[in-house]
Design a protein around this motif. Structure first.
Motif: not given
Length: 889
Positions: A138-150
Motif C-alpha cells: 500500500g505504498m502508493e506514494d512510493d510508487i508514484i515517486a518511483f514512476f516519476q523517475n520511471d
C-alpha cells in the motif's frame, strides 16, 4: 583365361550395357548424394532461422507481458494481473538459453543478447519486483515517486531497440544463407551437367568399342565373301575370324559351304571330262582302259580292274577286260560268277562295296622294287536301265573318301549308257557281219535252186510273180492312206530321237565352250575367247530349241505321262511373281494377278503341265508387250471349269493369223522372229498340253491393243485320267511299231547332209556376207578371213544393194534368208534385175531345211543353197565349186 572364354555378340552387348548402367548409376548416386546434402542444409537453415525468430519473439513477448502485467497490477491492485508477470519471469530465461545456443557462434549477436539478459534482469530487480512489493504494502506514494523517475520504462525501451537490432541481424544472416544456398545449387547444376557429359563420353566409348569389335569382324567376313563372289574369286579361299562369337560361327559355316561348293565343282569338272572322254570310242576294251586310266588318278587309286558282264540268265558272269597298274595276268581273276566273292556279290546286289584295311590280303600294288598291300578296296557296279553292265574294282594305299564315292556315283550315272552304247554298236557290227555272210550263202543257195528248177517252173513263176505284183500294188494302195497318217508320226519320232541324240554332244559343247570362254588359264587370245563365247551362246539357243522340239515331239508321240494330284492354286501366283516380276520391272510393265473370290484352293490336274502352260503364255505376253500391263486372272466358271486368262497390251494378233500361231514353228509373220525372237513352238506346246489335260484354249486379240489367251481346264477325275492314259498308250504303241522305219528315215536324212570336205585356196577372193545375226557374222567373218578372203558385211538386204551399186567386183555373195527390212528372197530378185549382177554367184543361207525352201531360194535367184547350222567344210566346198565356175566363165 579371358582368351579361352567365348565372348559372343550378346555377351559384348550385355557387358557394354552393364558398363553404361554402372556409369549412369555412379552419376545418379553422386548427384543424389549432393542433392540430399543440399536439401539437409536448406532444411537446417530454414529450421534454425525460424526457431531463432520464434525465440526472439518469445523473449520479447515475455518482457512485454511482464511490463504490462506489472502496470495492470499497480493500477488495479488485482493480483490476477500478476499471472502473466509470473509466467514471463519463469520462462523468459529458458527461451533466452535456447536462443543463446543458436547464436553463440556469432560474437556480435552474442554480446547484444547478453546485454538483453542483463537489461531484463535489471528491470525485474529494479522496476518489477520493487513496485509490486510497494503495491502489495500500500505504498502508493512510493510508487508514484518511483514512476516519476520511471527507470523501468527506459530499460524496456532500450530492450525493444536491442530486440529489433538482433532481429535485423538475423534477417541479414538468413539472406546470406540463402545466397550461399543459391551458389551451392548453381554449382550442383553445373556438376550434374558435367557428370552427364562424362557419363555420355564413357558410354559412347563403350558403345564404340563394342560396335567396332562387332562391325570389324563382320566387315572382314563380308569382304572375304565379296572377294569369293567376284568373277576372279577362288572357291579355295577361306574366311579367318579371330573373335570367338557368332561371326566366327558364320565364318566357319561359310567355310564349310565353300568346301562343299569346291568339292561339287571338282566333281562336275571331272564328270564333264569323263563325258568328253567317252565320245567317239567304239571299242569296249578301249573304253574300259580309257576309263581306268582317267578315273584311277581322280580317286587316288593305285590299282584298278574293269569287269564286263557276259552271258544271260544263270550263265551271267564277269570277265576281266582291262586293268590299271596290274602286275601281270595273274593279278585279278579272269572270270567271276555272279555272287562269287565280293566282286560277284557287288554284281549280284548292284551296290557299292568299300573295304578299309583288308586283313591277310595278298599284295596287289607293285612297283619295280617293292609290293604294297592296299589300305582300301572299292567295288562299284555300272548299270544301265537297272541292268548291270560292268563292275569296277579299285585299290588304294589311302582310304577312299566320301568325295571319291560321290564322284564315282555321278560318273556311273552316264557311264552305264556309254558302256551299253559301245557294246550295242559292237554287237550290231558283229550281227551285221554275220548277217552279210548268211545273206551271201542264202543268195548262193537260192541261185542254185533257181537254176535247177527254172525250166520246170518258169511259166508258174511268171504267173505267180504277176499275181504277187498285183497283190503288192493293192496292198501299197491300201497302205498309202495309212502312210500319209503315219508320216507325221515319223517326223515326230525322228525329231524326238534327234533331240535326244543332239543333247549329249550339245551338253559337252556348252560345258567346254564355257570353260574356253572363261579362259581362266589365259591360254587363249582375245579372238579365240570370242569364238568360244559365240559357240556357247549359239549352243544355249540351240538347247532351248531342242527342249521345245522335244516337248512337242513327246506330245505327238504320246510319250507324255500325266501326273494328276492336288494343285494348290493359292501358291501359283507367288511362283509366277518370282519368275516374271524381274522381267516386268526391267521392261517397266505392270504385272497384275487376280484370284476370283469363289475360286477353290485345290484343283485336280497335272501341276507341272499347268505351270508350263502359264509360263509359256506369260513369256509370250511379256515378249510382245513394250508398255502397259500383263494380267493373270483365275476364275471358277459355272460349268465347274478353271478359267485362266493372260491379258496383255502388246502388239496384238490379226484375225487371219489367230489359228495359225497354234501350229508348230509358226508366228504371225517373218519379221516377228527377227524383232522378238523365238521358234514358234511355245503356243503349239501350250495347245497340246491343254488338250492332254482335257481342256481348251481361246484367243481374243486386236491389233495394237493386245491379246487375251483364256485356258479352260476341268477337274481330272480318275475316269478321265484313265481315258487319257489309254490314248497315250495306244499312241506310244504305234510309235514303237514305226521306230524301225524312223531309224531308216533318220539315217537317210543324215546321209543327205553329210559330204566329204575338200581343201582349196581362197586367197584374195572378195566375198559379200549378208547377215543380220551378230553371232553368225562374228563366226563367218573369222572363218572366211582365215582363208585369206576379203569379207564385206551387210546387215540387211537394203544395205547389200547399196554396197553392190558402189562396188560390183565381188566374187561371191553369201545371202541369209530371214532378215528384217528386206529378206533374202527379195534382195536376190533385185540383184538379178541388174545385168551386171546376173552372173554373180549367190549362195543362200537359211535355217529351214525343207525341199520347198531350196526351190524357193533357187527361184528367187540363188545359185545354190546350204542350210544352217553351217558345216564350214560343206560351205567351203560349195564356194569352191562356184568360184571355179566363175573363173571358167
Amino acid at each position: 583365361m579371358l582368351r579361352a572364354f567365348k565372348f559372343n555378340i550378346r555377351s559384348k552387348i550385355v557387358i557394354g550395357y552393364f558398363l553404361i548402367l554402372i556409369c549412369l548409376g555412379v552419376s545418379i548416386v553422386t548427384v543424389t548424394d549432393r542433392i540430399e546434402a543440399l536439401q539437409n542444409e536448406v532444411e537446417t537453415i530454414t529450421t534454425r532461422d525460424v526457431e531463432i525468430h520464434n525465440l526472439i519473439a518469445s523473449i520479447q513477448y515475455d518482457a512485454i507481458s511482464m511490463e504490462t502485467a506489472q502496470r495492470g497490477f499497480l493500477l488495479t491492485g488485482d493480483e490476477s494481473y500478476l499471472a502473466p508477470y509470473n509466467k514471463g519471469v519463469s520462462q523468459w530465461e529458458a527461451n533466452y538459453n535456447s536462443l543463446y545456443a543458436y547464436i553463440s557462434d556469432n560474437p556480435s549477436t552474442k554480446k547484444e543478447l547478453e546485454e538483453i539478459k542483463v537489461t531484463i534482469q535489471d528491470w525485474i530487480i529494479k522496476a518489477g519486483e520493487p513496485t509490486i512489493a510497494m503495491k502489495k504494502q500500500g505504498m502508493e506514494d512510493d510508487i508514484i515517486a518511483f514512476f516519476q523517475n520511471d527507470v523501468g520504462k527506459q530499460q524496456m525501451d532500450d530492450l525493444r531497440t536491442k530486440f529489433d537490432a538482433i532481429g535485423n541481424q538475423e534477417v541479414q544472416s538468413t539472406k546470406l544463407h540463402i545466397i550461399d544456398l543459391e551458389n551451392k545449387n548453381r554449382l550442383l547444376t553445373i556438376g550434374i551437367y558435367v557428370l552427364l557429359l562424362i557419363a555420355s563420353i564413357i558410354s559412347f566409348m563403350i558403345v564404340s568399342f563394342v560396335s567396332r569389335s562387332i562391325v570389324k569382324t563382320i566387315k572382314q567376313v563380308v569382304s572375304t565373301i565379296t572377294e569369293i563372289a567376284s568373277s576372279g574369286g577362288s572357291l579355295a579361299t577361306r574366311i579367318h575370324v579371330n573373335t570367338k562369337d557368332e561371326i566366327k560361327e558364320l565364318g566357319d559355316a561359310t567355310n564349310q559351304l565353300l568346301a562343299s561348293l569346291e568339292a561339287q565343282s571338282w566333281i562336275q569338272s571331272n564328270v564333264a571330262e569323263m563325258a568328253t572322254m567317252t565320245q567317239g570310242i567304239n571299242n569296249i576294251e578301249l573304253l574300259a582302259q580309257s576309263f581306268l586310266t582317267k578315273v584311277a588318278p581322280m580317286v587316288n587309286a593305285t590299282y584298278g580292274v574293269f569287269y564286263i558282264r557276259r552271258g544271260t540268265g544263270d550263265q551271267q558272269r564277269l570277265e576281266k577286260l582291262a586293268s590299271y597298274a596290274g602286275s601281270g595276268e595273274e593279278t585279278g581273276k579272269v572270270s567271276i560268277r555272279f555272287g562269287e566273292g565280293l566282286v560277284g556279290q557287288c554284281a549280284l546286289e548292284k551296290r557299292v562295296f568299300l573295304i578299309n584295311q583288308p586283313k591277310e590280303q595278298a599284295p596287289l600294288i607293285t612297283t619295280g622294287l617293292v609290293d604294297f598291300e592296299p589300305r582300301s578296296v572299292l567295288m562299284v557296279p555300272i548299270e544301265y536301265e537297272d541292268r548291270l553292265e560292268a563292275v569296277i574294282e579299285f585299290a588304294s594305299l589311302e582310304s577312299f573318301t566320301s568325295l571319291h564315292l560321290k564322284l564315282l556315283e555321278e560318273i556311273e550315272k552316264d557311264f552305264g549308257i556309254a558302256v551299253n552304247n559301245v557294246a550295242g554298236r559292237m554287237e550290231v557290227e558283229r550281227l551285221l557281219s554275220e548277217s552279210q555272210v548268211l545273206t551271201e550263202e542264202l543268195q548262193m543257195q537260192q541261185e542254185e535252186m533257181r537254176m535247177t528248177t527254172e525250166h520246170l517252173e518258169e511259166q508258174y513263176l511268171i504267173a505267180e510273180q504277176k499275181t504277187k505284183e498285183l497283190e503288192k500294188a493293192k496292198e501299197e494302195l491300201e497302205d498309202y492312206s495309212e502312210q500319209l497318217q503315219k508320216s507325221s508320226q515319223y517326223k515326230t519320232n525322228f525329231l524326238a530321237n534327234m533331240s535326244h541324240e543332239l543333247r549329249t554332244p550339245l551338253n559337252s559343247i556348252l560345258i567346254l565352250s564355257q570353260l574356253l570362254a572363261e579362259n581362266e588359264n589365259q591360254t587363249l587370245n582375245e579372238d579365240e575367247a570370242g569364238f568360244a563365247k559365240v559357240i556357247h551362246t549359239s549352243g544355249t539357243d540351240l538347247l532351248k530349241l531342242i527342249d521345245d522340239i522335244l516337248d512337242l515331239s513327246k506330245i505327238e508321240a504320246g510319250k507324255v505321262i500325266l501326273t494328276v494330284d492336288e494343285v494348290n492354286l493359292t501358291e501359283i501366283p507367288e511362283l509366277m511373281k518370282l519368275t516374271f516380276n524381274p522381267i516386268a520391272e526391267k521392261k517397266d510393265i505392270a504385272f497384275v494377278i487376280e484370284m476370283d473370290a469363289n475360286l477353290p484352293n485345290v484343283w485336280y490336274t497335272d501341276g507341272q503341265r499347268l505351270q508350263q502352260i502359264l509360263k509359256n503364255l506369260l513369256s509370250n505376253a511379256f515378249k510382245f508387250t513394250d508398255k502397259g500391263s500383263v494380267q493373270l486372272r483365275f476364275e471358277h466358271t459355272s460349268q465347274d471349269m478353271l478359267a485362266i486368262s493372260v491379258t496383255d497390251t502388246g502388239i496384238g494378233i490379226p484375225k487371219d493369223k489367230q489359228k495359225l500361231i497354234f501350229e508348230a514353228f509358226q508366228q504371225v509373220d517373218g519379221n516377228t522372229n527377227r524383232l522378238y525372237g523365238g521358234t514358234g513352238l511355245g503356243l503349239s506346246i501350250c495347245s497340246e498340253f491343254v488338250k492332254l489335260l482335257g481342256g481348251s484354249i481361246e484367243l481374243n486379240s486386236t491389233i495394237d491393243k493386245g491379246s487375251c489367251f483364256t485356258v479352260y481346264l476341268p477337274q481330272l477325275s480318275q475316269e478321265k485320267l484313265d481315258s487319257i492314259l489309254l490314248a497315250q498308250q495306244e499312241a506310244a504303241a504305234a510309235a514303237e511299231l514305226m521306230a524301225a522305219e524312223s531309224e531308216v528315215l533318220e539315217q537317210e536324212m543324215i546321209q543327205q547332209i553329210t559330204e566329204n570336205a575338200r581343201t582349196s585356196e581362197f586367197a584374195g577372193k572378195k566375198v559379200l556376207l549378208v547377215e543380220d545375226d551378230a553371232r553368225n557374222v562374228f563366226a563367218l567373218v573369222h572363218a572366211l578371213e582365215s582363208k585369206n578372203m576379203q569379207v564385206t558385211v551387210a546387215g540387211n538386204g537394203k544395205r547389200c544393194l547399196e554396197i553392190l551399186r558402189s562396188e560390183s567386183d565381188f566374187d561371191l555373195v553369201l545371202m541369209d534368208i530371214m532378215m528384217p527390212l528386206m529378206d533374202g528372197y527379195e534382195t536376190m530378185r533385185e540383184m538379178r534385175k541388174d545385168s551386171q549382177l546376173q552372173s554373180l554367184p549367190i549362195i543362200a543361207l537359211t535355217a529351214k531345211a525343207m525341199k520347198a525352201d531350196r526351190d524357193k531360194c533357187l527361184e528367187a535367184g540363188a545359185s545354190d543353197y546350204i542350210s544352217k547350222p553351217l558345216q564350214m567344210d560343206q560351205l567351203f566346198s560349195l564356194m569352191r565349186v562356184w568360184l571355179t565356175k566363175q573363173v571358167g566363165n
